[in-house]
Scaffold this active site. Structure first.
Site, PDB file in Angstrom:
ATOM      1  N   GLY A  36      -1.253 -27.556  15.251  1.00 27.48           N
ATOM      2  CA  GLY A  36       0.355 -27.263  15.410  1.00 27.48           C
ATOM      3  C   GLY A  36       0.444 -26.234  16.479  1.00 27.48           C
ATOM      4  N   HIS A  37      -0.597 -25.050  16.270  1.00 31.20           N
ATOM      5  CA  HIS A  37      -0.462 -24.125  17.461  1.00 31.20           C
ATOM      6  C   HIS A  37      -0.641 -24.839  18.953  1.00 31.20           C
ATOM      7  CE1 HIS A  37      -2.128 -21.635  14.096  1.00 31.20           C
ATOM      8  NE2 HIS A  37      -1.155 -20.842  14.398  1.00 31.20           N
TER       9      HIS A  37
HETATM   10  P1  AMP Z   1       1.183 -18.545  12.714  1.00 31.79           P
HETATM   11  O1  AMP Z   1      -0.264 -18.342  13.457  1.00 31.79           O
HETATM   12  O2  AMP Z   1       0.676 -19.036  11.366  1.00 31.79           O
HETATM   13  O3  AMP Z   1       1.752 -17.299  12.552  1.00 31.79           O
HETATM   14  O4  AMP Z   1       1.797 -19.578  13.533  1.00 31.79           O
HETATM   15  C1  AMP Z   1       2.134 -19.375  14.912  1.00 31.79           C
HETATM   16  C2  AMP Z   1       3.191 -20.248  15.341  1.00 31.79           C
HETATM   17  O5  AMP Z   1       2.740 -21.676  15.161  1.00 31.79           O
HETATM   18  C3  AMP Z   1       4.517 -20.225  14.687  1.00 31.79           C
HETATM   19  O6  AMP Z   1       5.663 -20.287  15.454  1.00 31.79           O
HETATM   20  C4  AMP Z   1       4.460 -21.430  13.578  1.00 31.79           C
HETATM   21  O7  AMP Z   1       5.513 -21.819  13.251  1.00 31.79           O
HETATM   22  C5  AMP Z   1       3.891 -22.297  14.381  1.00 31.79           C
HETATM   23  N1  AMP Z   1       2.986 -23.371  13.891  1.00 31.79           N
HETATM   24  C6  AMP Z   1       2.301 -23.120  12.465  1.00 31.79           C
HETATM   25  N2  AMP Z   1       1.915 -24.368  11.938  1.00 31.79           N
HETATM   26  C7  AMP Z   1       2.426 -25.226  12.412  1.00 31.79           C
HETATM   27  C8  AMP Z   1       2.390 -26.724  12.384  1.00 31.79           C
HETATM   28  N3  AMP Z   1       1.822 -27.393  11.650  1.00 31.79           N
HETATM   29  N4  AMP Z   1       3.556 -27.382  13.344  1.00 31.79           N
HETATM   30  C9  AMP Z   1       4.175 -26.765  14.418  1.00 31.79           C
HETATM   31  N5  AMP Z   1       3.793 -25.439  14.548  1.00 31.79           N
HETATM   32  C10 AMP Z   1       3.155 -24.544  13.688  1.00 31.79           C
END
Ligand code: AMP
Length: 289
Positions: A36-37
Protein backbone atom coordinates in the site's frame (compact mmCIF):
# COMPACT_ATOMS: atom_id res chain seq x y z
CA UNK A 1 18.36 7.28 -1.95
CA UNK A 2 19.67 9.47 0.82
CA UNK A 3 18.44 9.35 4.43
CA UNK A 4 18.17 12.57 6.44
CA UNK A 5 17.14 12.93 10.08
CA UNK A 6 16.86 16.65 10.75
CA UNK A 7 14.66 19.39 9.33
CA UNK A 8 17.79 21.38 8.45
CA UNK A 9 19.21 18.48 6.40
CA UNK A 10 15.84 17.87 4.73
CA UNK A 11 15.62 21.50 3.68
CA UNK A 12 19.24 21.54 2.51
CA UNK A 13 18.67 18.43 0.41
CA UNK A 14 15.52 19.90 -1.16
CA UNK A 15 16.94 23.34 -1.88
CA UNK A 16 18.68 22.52 -5.20
CA UNK A 17 15.70 20.70 -6.78
CA UNK A 18 13.29 23.38 -5.52
CA UNK A 19 15.47 26.14 -6.98
CA UNK A 20 15.62 24.22 -10.26
CA UNK A 21 11.82 24.29 -10.37
CA UNK A 22 11.47 20.54 -9.82
CA UNK A 23 8.20 19.37 -8.25
CA UNK A 24 8.40 17.69 -4.85
CA UNK A 25 6.15 14.84 -3.74
CA UNK A 26 5.84 13.76 -0.10
CA UNK A 27 4.62 10.35 1.07
CA UNK A 28 4.11 10.43 4.86
CA UNK A 29 4.34 6.98 6.50
CA UNK A 30 4.89 5.38 9.87
CA UNK A 31 7.14 2.74 8.30
CA UNK A 32 6.71 -1.05 8.26
CA UNK A 33 6.23 -0.45 4.55
CA UNK A 34 3.96 -2.73 2.56
CA UNK A 35 2.57 -2.68 -0.94
CA UNK A 36 0.00 0.00 0.00
CA UNK A 37 2.79 2.42 0.95
CA UNK A 38 4.81 1.40 -2.10
CA UNK A 39 1.88 2.21 -4.36
CA UNK A 40 1.83 5.73 -2.86
CA UNK A 41 5.58 6.04 -3.55
CA UNK A 42 5.15 4.76 -7.12
CA UNK A 43 2.38 7.32 -7.71
CA UNK A 44 4.64 10.04 -6.35
CA UNK A 45 7.47 8.82 -8.60
CA UNK A 46 5.17 8.95 -11.62
CA UNK A 47 3.83 12.43 -10.84
CA UNK A 48 6.70 14.36 -9.23
CA UNK A 49 10.36 15.07 -9.98
CA UNK A 50 11.64 14.58 -6.43
CA UNK A 51 10.12 11.99 -4.09
CA UNK A 52 10.41 12.29 -0.32
CA UNK A 53 9.20 9.49 1.97
CA UNK A 54 8.87 10.33 5.64
CA UNK A 55 9.16 7.58 8.21
CA UNK A 56 7.97 8.62 11.65
CA UNK A 57 5.96 6.61 14.16
CA UNK A 58 4.03 9.52 15.62
CA UNK A 59 3.45 8.96 19.36
CA UNK A 60 0.84 11.74 19.42
CA UNK A 61 -1.68 9.77 17.36
CA UNK A 62 -1.63 6.56 19.41
CA UNK A 63 -4.43 6.38 21.95
CA UNK A 64 -3.13 3.03 23.22
CA UNK A 65 0.49 2.94 24.54
CA UNK A 66 0.56 -0.85 23.95
CA UNK A 67 -0.24 -0.28 20.28
CA UNK A 68 2.62 2.25 20.04
CA UNK A 69 5.08 -0.17 21.69
CA UNK A 70 4.00 -3.04 19.45
CA UNK A 71 4.13 -0.98 16.25
CA UNK A 72 6.48 -2.82 13.83
CA UNK A 73 9.75 -0.97 13.13
CA UNK A 74 12.51 -1.92 10.66
CA UNK A 75 14.16 1.13 9.13
CA UNK A 76 16.74 -0.81 7.06
CA UNK A 77 14.04 -2.84 5.33
CA UNK A 78 11.87 0.27 4.85
CA UNK A 79 14.77 2.18 3.31
CA UNK A 80 15.43 -0.63 0.79
CA UNK A 81 11.75 -0.86 -0.18
CA UNK A 82 11.31 2.91 -0.48
CA UNK A 83 14.41 3.14 -2.70
CA UNK A 84 13.20 0.30 -4.94
CA UNK A 85 9.80 2.01 -5.31
CA UNK A 86 11.54 5.19 -6.49
CA UNK A 87 12.08 7.43 -3.44
CA UNK A 88 14.91 9.97 -3.66
CA UNK A 89 15.01 10.97 -0.01
CA UNK A 90 14.02 9.24 3.23
CA UNK A 91 13.22 11.61 6.08
CA UNK A 92 13.44 9.60 9.31
CA UNK A 93 13.56 12.04 12.21
CA UNK A 94 13.91 11.01 15.87
CA UNK A 95 10.96 11.94 18.14
CA UNK A 96 12.95 14.86 19.63
CA UNK A 97 13.37 16.45 16.19
CA UNK A 98 9.61 16.53 15.63
CA UNK A 99 8.63 17.30 19.23
CA UNK A 100 11.56 19.20 20.80
CA UNK A 101 11.47 20.07 24.50
CA UNK A 102 8.85 22.75 25.15
CA UNK A 103 6.74 21.77 22.15
CA UNK A 104 3.35 23.37 22.88
CA UNK A 105 1.33 23.63 19.68
CA UNK A 106 -1.57 21.52 18.46
CA UNK A 107 -3.38 21.69 15.12
CA UNK A 108 -7.02 20.71 15.57
CA UNK A 109 -9.65 20.09 12.91
CA UNK A 110 -12.84 20.26 14.98
CA UNK A 111 -16.34 18.91 14.39
CA UNK A 112 -17.79 15.70 12.96
CA UNK A 113 -14.85 15.00 10.63
CA UNK A 114 -12.67 14.20 13.64
CA UNK A 115 -15.33 13.28 16.21
CA UNK A 116 -17.14 10.47 14.39
CA UNK A 117 -16.03 6.96 13.35
CA UNK A 118 -12.29 6.73 14.21
CA UNK A 119 -12.55 9.89 16.30
CA UNK A 120 -15.41 8.47 18.34
CA UNK A 121 -13.67 5.16 18.95
CA UNK A 122 -10.02 6.16 19.31
CA UNK A 123 -10.78 9.51 20.93
CA UNK A 124 -10.41 12.99 19.35
CA UNK A 125 -6.73 13.15 20.35
CA UNK A 126 -5.98 10.62 17.63
CA UNK A 127 -6.82 13.05 14.83
CA UNK A 128 -5.27 15.98 16.70
CA UNK A 129 -2.05 13.95 16.68
CA UNK A 130 -2.44 13.24 12.96
CA UNK A 131 -3.23 16.84 11.97
CA UNK A 132 -0.42 18.24 14.09
CA UNK A 133 2.21 15.92 12.63
CA UNK A 134 0.92 16.24 9.05
CA UNK A 135 1.01 20.03 9.32
CA UNK A 136 4.56 19.80 10.61
CA UNK A 137 5.66 17.40 7.87
CA UNK A 138 4.13 19.66 5.21
CA UNK A 139 5.91 22.70 6.69
CA UNK A 140 9.21 20.83 6.98
CA UNK A 141 9.17 19.52 3.42
CA UNK A 142 6.98 22.08 1.57
CA UNK A 143 5.96 19.55 -1.09
CA UNK A 144 3.90 20.39 -4.17
CA UNK A 145 1.90 17.18 -3.73
CA UNK A 146 1.37 14.94 -0.69
CA UNK A 147 0.04 11.39 -1.11
CA UNK A 148 -2.42 9.69 1.24
CA UNK A 149 -4.23 6.34 1.06
CA UNK A 150 -7.97 5.87 0.64
CA UNK A 151 -7.52 3.02 3.13
CA UNK A 152 -7.60 5.74 5.81
CA UNK A 153 -10.50 7.59 4.18
CA UNK A 154 -11.34 9.69 7.21
CA UNK A 155 -7.71 10.71 7.65
CA UNK A 156 -7.49 11.77 3.99
CA UNK A 157 -10.67 13.81 4.41
CA UNK A 158 -9.37 15.48 7.58
CA UNK A 159 -6.06 16.30 5.87
CA UNK A 160 -7.89 17.84 2.90
CA UNK A 161 -9.90 20.01 5.29
CA UNK A 162 -6.77 21.03 7.18
CA UNK A 163 -5.01 22.02 3.94
CA UNK A 164 -8.04 23.96 2.74
CA UNK A 165 -8.68 25.71 6.05
CA UNK A 166 -5.04 26.75 6.53
CA UNK A 167 -4.48 27.61 2.84
CA UNK A 168 -1.47 25.31 2.74
CA UNK A 169 0.02 25.42 -0.76
CA UNK A 170 -0.02 21.67 -1.38
CA UNK A 171 -2.16 19.35 -3.49
CA UNK A 172 -3.47 16.26 -1.67
CA UNK A 173 -3.62 13.15 -3.81
CA UNK A 174 -5.62 10.14 -2.56
CA UNK A 175 -4.52 6.67 -3.73
CA UNK A 176 -6.89 3.65 -3.91
CA UNK A 177 -6.55 0.90 -1.30
CA UNK A 178 -4.12 -1.91 -2.09
CA UNK A 179 -5.35 -5.35 -0.98
CA UNK A 180 -4.12 -8.91 -0.48
CA UNK A 181 -5.43 -11.48 -2.99
CA UNK A 182 -8.27 -12.43 -0.63
CA UNK A 183 -9.36 -8.80 -0.22
CA UNK A 184 -7.74 -7.92 3.12
CA UNK A 185 -6.55 -4.30 2.95
CA UNK A 186 -2.78 -4.12 3.36
CA UNK A 187 -1.82 -2.70 6.73
CA UNK A 188 1.30 -2.56 8.87
CA UNK A 189 -0.80 -4.18 11.61
CA UNK A 190 -1.48 -7.29 9.49
CA UNK A 191 1.82 -8.77 10.70
CA UNK A 192 0.12 -9.26 14.08
CA UNK A 193 -2.60 -11.47 12.56
CA UNK A 194 -1.76 -15.06 13.42
CA UNK A 195 -3.36 -18.33 12.26
CA UNK A 196 -7.15 -18.31 12.32
CA UNK A 197 -7.23 -14.54 12.92
CA UNK A 198 -5.61 -13.99 9.52
CA UNK A 199 -8.46 -15.95 7.92
CA UNK A 200 -11.11 -14.10 9.96
CA UNK A 201 -9.60 -10.71 9.01
CA UNK A 202 -11.19 -11.03 5.58
CA UNK A 203 -14.51 -10.28 7.34
CA UNK A 204 -14.07 -6.52 6.84
CA UNK A 205 -13.55 -6.60 3.07
CA UNK A 206 -16.27 -9.25 2.70
CA UNK A 207 -18.67 -6.90 4.51
CA UNK A 208 -17.80 -4.12 2.07
CA UNK A 209 -18.27 -6.44 -0.92
CA UNK A 210 -21.65 -7.52 0.54
CA UNK A 211 -22.69 -3.87 0.78
CA UNK A 212 -21.60 -3.29 -2.83
CA UNK A 213 -23.49 -6.44 -3.90
CA UNK A 214 -26.66 -5.33 -2.14
CA UNK A 215 -26.57 -1.94 -3.85
CA UNK A 216 -25.77 -3.50 -7.24
CA UNK A 217 -28.83 -5.73 -6.75
CA UNK A 218 -31.00 -2.67 -6.24
CA UNK A 219 -31.12 -2.19 -2.46
CA UNK A 220 -31.36 1.52 -1.61
CA UNK A 221 -32.17 1.47 2.12
CA UNK A 222 -28.94 2.16 4.05
CA UNK A 223 -30.06 0.13 7.08
CA UNK A 224 -30.78 -2.87 4.85
CA UNK A 225 -27.39 -2.53 3.11
CA UNK A 226 -25.75 -2.36 6.54
CA UNK A 227 -27.56 -5.54 7.65
CA UNK A 228 -26.17 -7.40 4.63
CA UNK A 229 -22.66 -6.21 5.44
CA UNK A 230 -23.10 -7.12 9.11
CA UNK A 231 -24.23 -10.63 8.20
CA UNK A 232 -21.03 -11.12 6.18
CA UNK A 233 -18.98 -10.20 9.25
CA UNK A 234 -21.00 -12.40 11.59
CA UNK A 235 -20.21 -15.31 9.25
CA UNK A 236 -16.54 -14.89 10.25
CA UNK A 237 -17.43 -14.36 13.90
CA UNK A 238 -16.15 -10.77 13.76
CA UNK A 239 -18.11 -7.99 15.42
CA UNK A 240 -17.57 -4.47 14.10
CA UNK A 241 -16.58 -1.63 16.40
CA UNK A 242 -18.50 0.44 13.89
CA UNK A 243 -19.99 -0.24 10.47
CA UNK A 244 -21.49 2.91 9.04
CA UNK A 245 -22.89 4.30 5.80
CA UNK A 246 -22.04 7.99 5.68
CA UNK A 247 -21.72 10.95 3.35
CA UNK A 248 -18.08 10.81 2.09
CA UNK A 249 -17.62 14.58 2.49
CA UNK A 250 -19.35 15.28 5.83
CA UNK A 251 -19.34 11.79 7.42
CA UNK A 252 -23.00 12.35 8.41
CA UNK A 253 -25.04 9.10 8.40
CA UNK A 254 -27.17 8.54 5.29
CA UNK A 255 -30.58 6.85 5.15
CA UNK A 256 -30.52 5.99 1.45
CA UNK A 257 -28.00 4.95 -1.19
CA UNK A 258 -29.51 6.80 -4.08
CA UNK A 259 -27.35 8.36 -6.74
CA UNK A 260 -24.88 10.21 -4.50
CA UNK A 261 -21.69 8.40 -3.41
CA UNK A 262 -21.85 6.80 0.05
CA UNK A 263 -18.85 5.80 2.15
CA UNK A 264 -19.09 2.48 3.98
CA UNK A 265 -16.55 2.53 6.80
CA UNK A 266 -15.80 -0.37 9.10
CA UNK A 267 -13.52 -1.04 12.07
CA UNK A 268 -13.15 -4.28 14.01
CA UNK A 269 -10.83 -6.10 16.33
CA UNK A 270 -9.71 -9.46 14.99
CA UNK A 271 -8.04 -11.11 17.95
CA UNK A 272 -6.04 -8.26 19.46
CA UNK A 273 -5.46 -6.50 16.12
CA UNK A 274 -7.60 -3.50 15.25
CA UNK A 275 -8.36 -3.21 11.54
CA UNK A 276 -10.19 -0.62 9.43
CA UNK A 277 -11.43 -0.63 5.86
CA UNK A 278 -13.87 1.25 3.65
CA UNK A 279 -15.42 1.42 0.22
CA UNK A 280 -17.24 4.04 -1.78
CA UNK A 281 -20.69 3.02 -3.05
CA UNK A 282 -21.55 4.78 -6.28
CA UNK A 283 -24.86 3.43 -7.58
CA UNK A 284 -25.15 4.30 -11.24
CA UNK A 285 -28.43 5.85 -12.35
CA UNK A 286 -29.14 2.82 -14.56
CA UNK A 287 -28.62 0.24 -11.78
CA UNK A 288 -31.54 -2.06 -10.92
CA UNK A 289 -33.85 -0.98 -8.11
P1 AMP B 1 0.67 4.54 7.80
O1 AMP B 1 2.11 4.16 7.70
O2 AMP B 1 -0.21 3.42 8.25
O3 AMP B 1 0.44 5.83 8.56
O4 AMP B 1 0.20 4.83 6.32
C1 AMP B 1 0.87 5.78 5.52
C2 AMP B 1 0.03 6.08 4.32
O5 AMP B 1 -0.17 4.88 3.57
C3 AMP B 1 -1.36 6.61 4.68
O6 AMP B 1 -1.71 7.66 3.80
C4 AMP B 1 -2.24 5.40 4.47
O7 AMP B 1 -3.57 5.72 4.14
C5 AMP B 1 -1.54 4.73 3.31
N1 AMP B 1 -1.91 3.32 3.24
C6 AMP B 1 -1.85 2.42 4.26
N2 AMP B 1 -2.31 1.22 3.85
C7 AMP B 1 -2.68 1.37 2.56
C8 AMP B 1 -3.24 0.50 1.58
N3 AMP B 1 -3.52 -0.77 1.86
N4 AMP B 1 -3.48 1.00 0.34
C9 AMP B 1 -3.20 2.30 0.05
N5 AMP B 1 -2.67 3.16 0.92
C10 AMP B 1 -2.42 2.71 2.17
Amino acid sequence: MKTVRTVADLRAALQPPRRAGRTIGLVPTMGALHDGHLELIRRARAGCDEVVVSLFVNPAQFNDPGDLDAYPRDERRDADLAAQAGADLLFAPPVGEVYPPGFATKVVVSGPLTETLEGAHRGPEHFHGVTTVVTKLLCMCLPDVAFFGQKDAQQALVVRRLVRDLDLPVHIETVPTVREDDGLARSSRNVHLQGADRDRAVALSRALRAAEGAVAAGERDAAAVRERALAAMTHFDVEPEYLALVDPETLEPVAEVDGEPVLVAVAAHVGSTRLIDNTLLTPSPGAPR
